[in-house]
Design an enzyme around this catalytic site. Structure first.
Site, PDB file in Angstrom:
ATOM      1  N   HIS A  37       0.776  -1.116   0.134  1.00 26.77           N
ATOM      2  CA  HIS A  37      -0.232  -0.077  -0.028  1.00 26.77           C
ATOM      3  C   HIS A  37       1.009   1.220   0.101  1.00 26.77           C
ATOM      4  O   HIS A  37       2.007   1.329   0.232  1.00 26.77           O
ATOM      5  CB  HIS A  37      -0.658   0.150   1.306  1.00 26.77           C
ATOM      6  CG  HIS A  37      -1.657  -1.183   1.711  1.00 26.77           C
ATOM      7  ND1 HIS A  37      -2.844  -1.199   1.431  1.00 26.77           N
ATOM      8  CD2 HIS A  37      -1.363  -2.388   2.183  1.00 26.77           C
ATOM      9  CE1 HIS A  37      -3.336  -2.371   1.850  1.00 26.77           C
ATOM     10  NE2 HIS A  37      -2.486  -3.322   2.177  1.00 26.77           N
ATOM     11  N   GLU A 119       2.743  -1.017   4.541  1.00 27.28           N
ATOM     12  CA  GLU A 119       2.334   0.364   3.911  1.00 27.28           C
ATOM     13  C   GLU A 119       3.731   1.106   3.620  1.00 27.28           C
ATOM     14  O   GLU A 119       4.538   0.939   4.474  1.00 27.28           O
ATOM     15  CB  GLU A 119       1.797   1.234   4.955  1.00 27.28           C
ATOM     16  CG  GLU A 119       0.198   0.711   5.313  1.00 27.28           C
ATOM     17  CD  GLU A 119      -0.936   1.262   4.354  1.00 27.28           C
ATOM     18  OE1 GLU A 119      -0.523   2.069   3.447  1.00 27.28           O
ATOM     19  OE2 GLU A 119      -2.027   0.691   4.687  1.00 27.28           O
ATOM     20  N   HIS A 155      -2.368  -2.954  -3.389  1.00 29.82           N
ATOM     21  CA  HIS A 155      -3.881  -3.064  -2.943  1.00 29.82           C
ATOM     22  C   HIS A 155      -4.810  -2.804  -4.176  1.00 29.82           C
ATOM     23  O   HIS A 155      -6.012  -3.026  -4.238  1.00 29.82           O
ATOM     24  CB  HIS A 155      -4.138  -1.628  -2.230  1.00 29.82           C
ATOM     25  CG  HIS A 155      -5.092  -1.695  -1.295  1.00 29.82           C
ATOM     26  ND1 HIS A 155      -5.218  -0.479  -0.356  1.00 29.82           N
ATOM     27  CD2 HIS A 155      -6.041  -2.537  -0.747  1.00 29.82           C
ATOM     28  CE1 HIS A 155      -6.589  -0.761   0.293  1.00 29.82           C
ATOM     29  NE2 HIS A 155      -6.852  -2.014  -0.073  1.00 29.82           N
TER      30      HIS A 155
END
Length: 181
Positions: A37, A119, A155
């Site tokens: 992400h 992330e 994602h």
């Protein structure tokens, strides 16, 4: 450069640990997917505590207009890689972090059940830093050593109608393509 071996508790050595309350017990299934992400809070601003505050339910809605829209969301990720390559872990890999939302990979729904979320501090509008790719490569190698990872996806691959991250500036050539389906 630090290494990030995973211990039996699903924690990466040499990562900073900040506990997120936003997780639950992973169903009995193999961890077979890595989801990449991007995130920045406020949007396209780096280095602050907004991401940590979001993942720990401490985001102040008065600090930024965007925060007022998202501060009640209960989300997390297993890992965050800062712009300087620092690795932060929020949830054990053995638990289910809440990063993917409504998602599907190869006909399997609920990707949070069988994935690890990473992330990268960044956005869809700017390149990621070399230090982030170095940390990402080491973390992916550790995850592949510990779990039967079958694919590394963005994602946007598992929720294409809703999500665009890691975005057009993510350099997939930096990730071992053997594992990206």
């Amino acid at each position: 450069m630090k290494s990030y071996a995973l211990n039996e508790a699903g924690m990466a050595t040499n990562a900073q640990y900040i506990a997120s309350p936003n997780f639950d017990i992973r169903p009995e299934t193999e961890i077979s997917l890595i989801v990449i992400h991007n995130i920045s809070l406020p949007p396209s601003q780096y280095g602050g505590n907004g991401i940590i505050e979001l993942f720990t339910n401490c985001l102040n809605p008065d600090e930024h207009p965007y925060y007022a829209e998202i501060y009640t969301r209960k989300v997390s990720s297993h890992f965050l890689i800062r712009r300087d390559g620092e690795l932060i872990q929020f949830v054990s890999c053995l638990d289910r972090a809440w990063h993917a939302g409504v998602s599907n990979w190869n006909g399997r729904e609920r990707c949070n059940d069988f994935s690890v979320g990473i992330e990268l501090e960044g956005s869809d509008f700017e390149a990621f830093e070399p230090a982030q790719y170095l940390t990402l490569k080491k973390l992916i190698a550790s995850l592949i050593s510990a779990y039967p990872i079958q694919a590394i996806v963005g994602h946007s691959d598992i929720a294409p109608i809703r999500k665009t991250d890691p975005g057009p500036y993510f350099d997939w050539s930096q990730v071992d393509r053997i594992h990206k389906n």
